[in-house]
Design a protein around this motif. Structure first.
Motif, PDB file in Angstrom:
ATOM      1  N   THR A   1       8.329  26.340 -41.992  1.00  0.00           N
ATOM      2  CA  THR A   1       9.593  25.749 -42.609  1.00  0.00           C
ATOM      3  C   THR A   1       9.630  25.659 -43.909  1.00  0.00           C
ATOM      4  O   THR A   1       8.977  24.620 -44.408  1.00  0.00           O
ATOM      5  CB  THR A   1      10.404  24.926 -41.798  1.00  0.00           C
TER       6      THR A   1
ATOM      7  N   ASP B   1      17.270  25.224 -43.432  1.00  0.00           N
ATOM      8  CA  ASP B   1      16.031  25.194 -43.078  1.00  0.00           C
ATOM      9  C   ASP B   1      15.572  26.705 -43.069  1.00  0.00           C
ATOM     10  O   ASP B   1      16.481  27.546 -42.294  1.00  0.00           O
ATOM     11  CB  ASP B   1      15.697  24.714 -41.535  1.00  0.00           C
TER      12      ASP B   1
ATOM     13  N   LEU C   1      12.654  29.707 -42.003  1.00  0.00           N
ATOM     14  CA  LEU C   1      11.458  29.916 -41.341  1.00  0.00           C
ATOM     15  C   LEU C   1      10.624  30.961 -42.150  1.00  0.00           C
ATOM     16  O   LEU C   1      11.068  32.197 -42.501  1.00  0.00           O
ATOM     17  CB  LEU C   1      11.251  30.489 -40.010  1.00  0.00           C
TER      18      LEU C   1
ATOM     19  N   ARG D   1      16.110  18.254 -36.223  1.00  0.00           N
ATOM     20  CA  ARG D   1      16.892  19.372 -36.365  1.00  0.00           C
ATOM     21  C   ARG D   1      16.373  20.685 -35.600  1.00  0.00           C
ATOM     22  O   ARG D   1      17.421  21.162 -34.967  1.00  0.00           O
ATOM     23  CB  ARG D   1      16.941  19.729 -37.792  1.00  0.00           C
ATOM     24  N   THR D   2      15.044  20.912 -35.523  1.00  0.00           N
ATOM     25  CA  THR D   2      14.824  22.160 -35.104  1.00  0.00           C
ATOM     26  C   THR D   2      14.080  21.908 -33.648  1.00  0.00           C
ATOM     27  O   THR D   2      13.932  23.095 -33.122  1.00  0.00           O
ATOM     28  CB  THR D   2      13.574  22.767 -36.017  1.00  0.00           C
TER      29      THR D   2
ATOM     30  N   ASP E   1       6.467  20.638 -37.201  1.00  0.00           N
ATOM     31  CA  ASP E   1       6.135  21.531 -38.074  1.00  0.00           C
ATOM     32  C   ASP E   1       4.950  20.957 -39.269  1.00  0.00           C
ATOM     33  O   ASP E   1       5.391  20.245 -40.410  1.00  0.00           O
ATOM     34  CB  ASP E   1       7.162  22.366 -38.875  1.00  0.00           C
TER      35      ASP E   1
END
Length: 439
Positions: A58, A69, A71, A204-205, A209
């Motif tokens: 990210t 954000d 990807l 948030r996701t 990561d």
């Protein structure tokens, strides 16, 4: 994490750190059709971070309105050259690979003494791969530096040709005739990702990561449009500027943005600030920057056609003040011995040659001299610099930083030593405030 397969690998990147992930990879992905094999020269960190995620990570855009954000899926894999030399050479020698980009920082352009036996440095790997391509009848790839280094294409070309000539004069001649080493200018502030940042992203996701990076919304990439066979990603569709001469853009960025960053890194930290946004948000330092740009740096430049230096600097101050960017001054302060000449000493030389004073630039140099006596010093010349720290006369004799022709100029020596005295006597914030008030 991967939603889509990476495009076919047509590009190899040396040094897949944060700037590559925040700048080169996203813009290449936007250009479309070019997958990237990432190569770390020695450390396995990038492989540990990106490998389990299939190369996907990210990129977090830090705007005043909040994070966005994205990807990034253009990285096909990560290799560690020190552990997988055969795989790295095979990737770089693959006829499908047409461009090799690199972000190895300023200190990564020196060949390693062991390169003649087996490649270790960026130049060593490039020479080894080009030798294999030549032996198999494959055209050379273009080498595109993406480091914040003046004349970066010329620097890597000189390193590669010097190493190749020591190995095989015919190889060096072939590279010189058939290869390409365009210069480029890069600009995107990329603060280091903290554990708190990673935790917020995971919240948030819903995904932890390990390879995530963060960056400001702004990005500028100016590229000399000179590639072997014209083969390159369509970076212009991602906003890159393809030009015939990068030098005017490079000088403006190095002196205005990077020079101001270095000034803040040393003087701002001495005044108690921790980040660029804190320092630039201080009215005293904002006034100092305006005078630095308007009276000393701007007049040292020949800007690109159609570009207004005052407007460029106004935009810089707004970028610096972005509260979402926590760009640590101690991060900017690293490797000062290599950053000082193009960022601060080049405009000083120009202005002194014109008979003009340089109090703001000189104070920034004095700030770097003071930095040598702190525990924050991180520099490839650290041992040498610590040995002379606290002695400005001895520091000025360090020829790797101060060109003797400049250091021996009475006007230069006087202005630097006066700035050191002022900084020592008044402290950073008071010294900066006086200059801001005199603007």
């Amino acid at each position: 994490m991967r939603r889509h397969p990476a495009p076919p690998v047509r590009m190899v990147h040396l040094g897949p750190g944060a700037f590559f992930r925040s700048f080169v990879a996203p813009m290449t992905e936007e250009a479309g059709g070019w997958g990237i094999m990432a190569v770390a020269l020695a450390s396995g960190r990038a492989r540990e971070e990106l490998g389990p995620q299939g190369g996907v990570y990210t990129a977090v855009e830090l705007g005043p309105e909040g994070p966005v954000d994205r990807l990034v899926e253009v990285v096909a894999g990560v290799l560690v050259a020190a552990e997988e030399p055969g795989a790295v050479l095979a990737a770089m020698a693959d006829p499908g690979v047409r461009v090799v980009t690199l972000t190895v920082t300023e200190k990564g352009y020196r060949p390693d003494p062991g390169d003649m036996d087996s490649p270790r440095s960026a130049a060593g790997w490039i020479v080894a791969a080009l030798a294999r391509r030549r032996a198999t009848g494959v055209a050379p790839f273009t080498v595109l530096s993406c480091d914040n280094l003046a004349g970066n294409g010329h620097v890597i070309r000189d390193a590669v040709l010097g190493l190749a000539r020591a190995r095989d004069a015919g190889l060096a001649d072939w590279i010189a005739a058939e290869g390409a080493f365009p210069c480029s200018m890069v600009d995107r502030i990329t603060p280091a990702m903290t554990e708190a940042d990673r935790a917020a992203l995971a919240e948030r996701t819903g995904v932890r990561d390990a390879g995530a990076v963060q960056h400001e919304p702004f990005a500028q990439w100016v590229i000399e449009d000179r590639f072997v066979g014209g083969a390159r990603p369509a970076w212009e569709t991602a906003g890159a500027q393809m030009v015939g001469d990068v030098a005017p853009f490079e000088a403006m960025k190095l002196r205005c943005l990077n020079g101001a960053h270095s000034a803040l890194a040393y003087l701002g930290w001495l005044a108690g600030h921790g980040t660029v946004a804190e320092a630039a948000g201080d009215p005293v330092f904002a006034g100092y920057l305006r005078r630095l740009w308007a009276a000393e740096v701007g007049p040292s430049l020949t800007p690109p056609a159609g570009v207004s230096v005052p407007e460029y600097c106004d935009a810089l101050l707004e970028r610096f003040r972005n509260p979402a960017i926590r760009h640590q001054l101690r991060q900017i302060a690293t490797d000062g011995s290599q950053k000082l000449p193009p960022r601060l000493l080049a405009p000083i030389r120009k202005r002194l040659a014109a008979g003009r004073p340089v109090p703001c630039l000189s104070l920034a140099v004095a700030g770097w001299m003071a930095h040598l006596s702190t525990d924050l010093l991180q520099d490839p010349m650290a041992d040498r610099l610590r040995a002379v720290a606290g002695d400005p006369e001895a520091i000025l004799r360090v020829a790797e930083v101060f060109d003797p022709a400049l250091a021996g100029t009475p006007a230069f020596r006087t202005t630097i030593l006066d700035a050191v005295d002022t900084l020592t006597r008044d402290g950073a914030r008071a010294a900066v405030a006086r200059l801001a008030q005199e603007a």
